[in-house]
Motif scaffolding. Structure first.
Motif, PDB file in Angstrom:
ATOM      1  N   TYR A 171       6.288  39.460  53.174  1.00 31.55           N
ATOM      2  CA  TYR A 171       6.955  38.165  53.316  1.00 31.55           C
ATOM      3  C   TYR A 171       8.463  38.328  53.125  1.00 31.55           C
ATOM      4  CZ  TYR A 171       8.745  33.563  52.212  1.00 31.55           C
ATOM      5  OH  TYR A 171       9.509  32.421  52.192  1.00 31.55           O
ATOM      6  N   GLN A 172       8.862  39.098  52.130  1.00 26.29           N
ATOM      7  CA  GLN A 172      10.293  39.318  51.884  1.00 26.29           C
ATOM      8  C   GLN A 172      10.950  40.008  53.074  1.00 26.29           C
ATOM      9  OE1 GLN A 172      12.041  37.987  49.489  1.00 26.29           O
ATOM     10  NE2 GLN A 172      10.184  37.109  48.588  1.00 26.29           N
ATOM     11  N   ILE A 173      10.257  40.955  53.684  1.00 24.84           N
ATOM     12  CA  ILE A 173      10.789  41.643  54.870  1.00 24.84           C
ATOM     13  C   ILE A 173      10.966  40.638  56.014  1.00 24.84           C
ATOM     14  CG2 ILE A 173      10.223  43.342  56.661  1.00 24.84           C
ATOM     15  CD1 ILE A 173       8.818  44.964  54.407  1.00 24.84           C
ATOM     16  N   VAL A 174       9.934  39.820  56.242  1.00 24.94           N
ATOM     17  CA  VAL A 174       9.989  38.819  57.317  1.00 24.94           C
ATOM     18  C   VAL A 174      11.101  37.818  57.044  1.00 24.94           C
ATOM     19  CG1 VAL A 174       8.737  36.886  58.370  1.00 24.94           C
ATOM     20  CG2 VAL A 174       7.572  39.062  57.985  1.00 24.94           C
ATOM     21  N   TYR A 175      11.208  37.352  55.812  1.00 24.31           N
ATOM     22  CA  TYR A 175      12.218  36.355  55.474  1.00 24.31           C
ATOM     23  C   TYR A 175      13.625  36.923  55.650  1.00 24.31           C
ATOM     24  CZ  TYR A 175      14.401  32.404  53.181  1.00 24.31           C
ATOM     25  OH  TYR A 175      15.171  31.304  52.921  1.00 24.31           O
ATOM     26  N   ARG A 176      13.827  38.171  55.221  1.00 22.96           N
ATOM     27  CA  ARG A 176      15.142  38.801  55.415  1.00 22.96           C
ATOM     28  C   ARG A 176      15.463  38.936  56.901  1.00 22.96           C
ATOM     29  NH1 ARG A 176      14.086  43.703  52.624  1.00 22.96           N
ATOM     30  NH2 ARG A 176      12.861  42.775  51.003  1.00 22.96           N
ATOM     31  N   PHE A 177      14.454  39.272  57.698  1.00 23.09           N
ATOM     32  CA  PHE A 177      14.634  39.384  59.148  1.00 23.09           C
ATOM     33  C   PHE A 177      15.038  38.032  59.735  1.00 23.09           C
ATOM     34  CE2 PHE A 177      12.700  38.836  63.368  1.00 23.09           C
ATOM     35  CZ  PHE A 177      13.374  39.814  64.079  1.00 23.09           C
ATOM     36  N   LEU A 178      14.366  36.969  59.331  1.00 24.88           N
ATOM     37  CA  LEU A 178      14.630  35.641  59.890  1.00 24.88           C
ATOM     38  C   LEU A 178      15.947  35.035  59.407  1.00 24.88           C
ATOM     39  CD1 LEU A 178      11.079  34.060  59.816  1.00 24.88           C
ATOM     40  CD2 LEU A 178      12.425  34.659  61.824  1.00 24.88           C
ATOM     41  N   ARG A 179      16.419  35.455  58.260  1.00 21.35           N
ATOM     42  CA  ARG A 179      17.671  34.895  57.738  1.00 21.35           C
ATOM     43  C   ARG A 179      18.886  35.349  58.528  1.00 21.35           C
ATOM     44  NH1 ARG A 179      18.424  35.390  51.641  1.00 21.35           N
ATOM     45  NH2 ARG A 179      20.386  34.470  52.256  1.00 21.35           N
ATOM     46  N   LYS A 180      18.768  36.439  59.248  1.00 19.55           N
ATOM     47  CA  LYS A 180      19.883  36.877  60.087  1.00 19.55           C
ATOM     48  C   LYS A 180      20.057  35.874  61.218  1.00 19.55           C
ATOM     49  CE  LYS A 180      19.266  41.766  59.160  1.00 19.55           C
ATOM     50  NZ  LYS A 180      18.823  43.042  59.723  1.00 19.55           N
ATOM     51  N   ARG A 181      21.281  35.493  61.465  1.00 22.94           N
ATOM     52  CA  ARG A 181      21.583  34.444  62.444  1.00 22.94           C
ATOM     53  C   ARG A 181      20.974  34.729  63.815  1.00 22.94           C
ATOM     54  NH1 ARG A 181      25.962  30.548  62.479  1.00 22.94           N
ATOM     55  NH2 ARG A 181      26.190  31.338  60.380  1.00 22.94           N
ATOM     56  N   GLU A 182      21.032  35.967  64.266  1.00 23.99           N
ATOM     57  CA  GLU A 182      20.526  36.286  65.602  1.00 23.99           C
ATOM     58  C   GLU A 182      18.998  36.260  65.689  1.00 23.99           C
ATOM     59  OE1 GLU A 182      21.277  40.256  63.511  1.00 23.99           O
ATOM     60  OE2 GLU A 182      22.416  38.420  63.787  1.00 23.99           O
ATOM     61  N   ASN A 183      18.312  36.251  64.549  1.00 24.42           N
ATOM     62  CA  ASN A 183      16.847  36.267  64.547  1.00 24.42           C
ATOM     63  C   ASN A 183      16.221  34.915  64.222  1.00 24.42           C
ATOM     64  OD1 ASN A 183      16.918  39.009  65.076  1.00 24.42           O
ATOM     65  ND2 ASN A 183      16.925  39.547  62.916  1.00 24.42           N
ATOM     66  N   ARG A 184      17.004  33.901  63.954  1.00 21.45           N
ATOM     67  CA  ARG A 184      16.447  32.612  63.532  1.00 21.45           C
ATOM     68  C   ARG A 184      15.579  31.964  64.596  1.00 21.45           C
ATOM     69  NH1 ARG A 184      21.479  30.333  60.072  1.00 21.45           N
ATOM     70  NH2 ARG A 184      21.161  31.775  58.343  1.00 21.45           N
ATOM     71  N   ALA A 185      15.865  32.233  65.846  1.00 23.32           N
ATOM     72  CA  ALA A 185      15.085  31.639  66.929  1.00 23.32           C
ATOM     73  C   ALA A 185      14.021  32.606  67.455  1.00 23.32           C
ATOM     74  CB  ALA A 185      16.000  31.212  68.064  1.00 23.32           C
ATOM     75  N   ALA A 186      13.682  33.609  66.678  1.00 22.89           N
ATOM     76  CA  ALA A 186      12.691  34.607  67.101  1.00 22.89           C
ATOM     77  C   ALA A 186      11.310  33.974  67.221  1.00 22.89           C
ATOM     78  CB  ALA A 186      12.647  35.760  66.107  1.00 22.89           C
ATOM     79  N   THR A 187      10.555  34.427  68.199  1.00 21.92           N
ATOM     80  CA  THR A 187       9.182  33.955  68.382  1.00 21.92           C
ATOM     81  C   THR A 187       8.262  34.734  67.463  1.00 21.92           C
ATOM     82  OG1 THR A 187       8.754  35.558  70.132  1.00 21.92           O
ATOM     83  CG2 THR A 187       9.607  33.394  70.817  1.00 21.92           C
ATOM     84  N   VAL A 188       7.030  34.273  67.351  1.00 21.88           N
ATOM     85  CA  VAL A 188       6.044  34.937  66.505  1.00 21.88           C
ATOM     86  C   VAL A 188       5.839  36.378  66.971  1.00 21.88           C
ATOM     87  CG1 VAL A 188       3.614  34.928  65.812  1.00 21.88           C
ATOM     88  CG2 VAL A 188       4.888  32.787  65.877  1.00 21.88           C
ATOM     89  N   GLU A 189       5.763  36.572  68.288  1.00 16.81           N
ATOM     90  CA  GLU A 189       5.552  37.918  68.824  1.00 16.81           C
ATOM     91  C   GLU A 189       6.706  38.850  68.467  1.00 16.81           C
ATOM     92  OE1 GLU A 189       5.358  35.106  70.811  1.00 16.81           O
ATOM     93  OE2 GLU A 189       3.170  35.009  70.786  1.00 16.81           O
ATOM     94  N   ARG A 190       7.927  38.342  68.544  1.00  7.56           N
ATOM     95  CA  ARG A 190       9.113  39.146  68.204  1.00  7.56           C
ATOM     96  C   ARG A 190       9.109  39.501  66.715  1.00  7.56           C
ATOM     97  NH1 ARG A 190      12.454  42.554  67.599  1.00  7.56           N
ATOM     98  NH2 ARG A 190      14.686  42.193  67.453  1.00  7.56           N
ATOM     99  N   ILE A 191       8.729  38.564  65.864  1.00  5.97           N
ATOM    100  CA  ILE A 191       8.691  38.827  64.424  1.00  5.97           C
ATOM    101  C   ILE A 191       7.640  39.890  64.113  1.00  5.97           C
ATOM    102  CG2 ILE A 191       8.203  37.816  62.160  1.00  5.97           C
ATOM    103  CD1 ILE A 191       9.210  35.132  63.362  1.00  5.97           C
ATOM    104  N   VAL A 192       6.474  39.782  64.742  1.00  8.48           N
ATOM    105  CA  VAL A 192       5.411  40.769  64.537  1.00  8.48           C
ATOM    106  C   VAL A 192       5.890  42.144  64.975  1.00  8.48           C
ATOM    107  CG1 VAL A 192       3.135  41.486  65.359  1.00  8.48           C
ATOM    108  CG2 VAL A 192       3.508  39.126  64.678  1.00  8.48           C
ATOM    109  N   GLU A 193       6.544  42.193  66.128  1.00  7.78           N
ATOM    110  CA  GLU A 193       7.034  43.461  66.664  1.00  7.78           C
ATOM    111  C   GLU A 193       8.092  44.082  65.751  1.00  7.78           C
ATOM    112  OE1 GLU A 193      10.115  44.338  70.182  1.00  7.78           O
ATOM    113  OE2 GLU A 193       8.285  43.304  70.823  1.00  7.78           O
ATOM    114  N   ALA A 194       9.009  43.267  65.225  1.00  4.53           N
ATOM    115  CA  ALA A 194      10.123  43.782  64.432  1.00  4.53           C
ATOM    116  C   ALA A 194       9.731  44.128  62.995  1.00  4.53           C
ATOM    117  CB  ALA A 194      11.258  42.769  64.426  1.00  4.53           C
ATOM    118  N   THR A 195       8.802  43.368  62.416  1.00  2.00           N
ATOM    119  CA  THR A 195       8.507  43.562  60.992  1.00  2.00           C
ATOM    120  C   THR A 195       7.161  44.214  60.714  1.00  2.00           C
ATOM    121  OG1 THR A 195       7.509  41.374  60.772  1.00  2.00           O
ATOM    122  CG2 THR A 195       9.888  41.547  60.381  1.00  2.00           C
ATOM    123  N   GLY A 196       6.254  44.146  61.665  1.00  3.66           N
ATOM    124  CA  GLY A 196       4.921  44.695  61.435  1.00  3.66           C
ATOM    125  C   GLY A 196       3.980  43.733  60.728  1.00  3.66           C
TER     126      GLY A 196
END
Length: 137
Positions: free
Chosen positions: A34-59
């Motif tokens: 969760y902390q990895i995902v949250y850190r990923f999403l807090r970056k401005r360029e990742n805030r609009a990421a889709t579920v598939e993109r989050i899964v791909e980037a964070t595992g």
């Protein structure tokens, strides 16, 4: 009172108290993820990421993301492309168990049902009336 259950992830025994569905070890690994995902999403360029993109980037697994959105840990107001599947059709929604389209269909069906019930009741009421044609005065 706690009951002994098997962890659905690692199949180890743990005391289920109603707080979490997995054992302590798996809960810790979920929290780290969760902390990895949250850190990923807090970056401005990742805030609009889709579920598939989050899964791909964070595992992270899709089901975990849906669980976190349902529980309010990841807020769709902050991350607009997040949601969880509608229980009826599977489209992403952010509130309740049904998406807006399914809610509207259900409401329309209920209105139709209520109208039909009122019609049946009025017909039944009309058929109850008794007429006496041979009544003497």
């Amino acid at each position: 009172m706690a009951e002994v259950r098997n962890c659905p992830k690692c199949n180890e025994f743990f005391n289920y108290t109603g707080v979490r569905e997995v054992c302590h070890k798996c809960a810790q690994s979920e929290e780290e993820l969760y902390q990895i995902v949250y850190r990923f999403l807090r970056k401005r360029e990742n805030r609009a990421a889709t579920v598939e993109r989050i899964v791909e980037a964070t595992g992270a697994e899709e089901e975990l993301l849906y669980k976190w959105v349902r529980k309010g840990r990841l807020q769709p107001a902050m991350f607009p492309n997040l949601g969880y599947p509608c229980d009826n059709c599977g489209h992403l929604t952010t509130t309740g168990k049904l998406c807006t389209k399914c809610q509207d269909e259900l409401k329309a069906d209920l209105r139709t049902f209520e109208a039909a019930k009122e019609f049946r009741d009025s017909v039944e009421q009309r058929d109850r009336v008794t007429y006496h044609a041979d009544r003497k005065r």
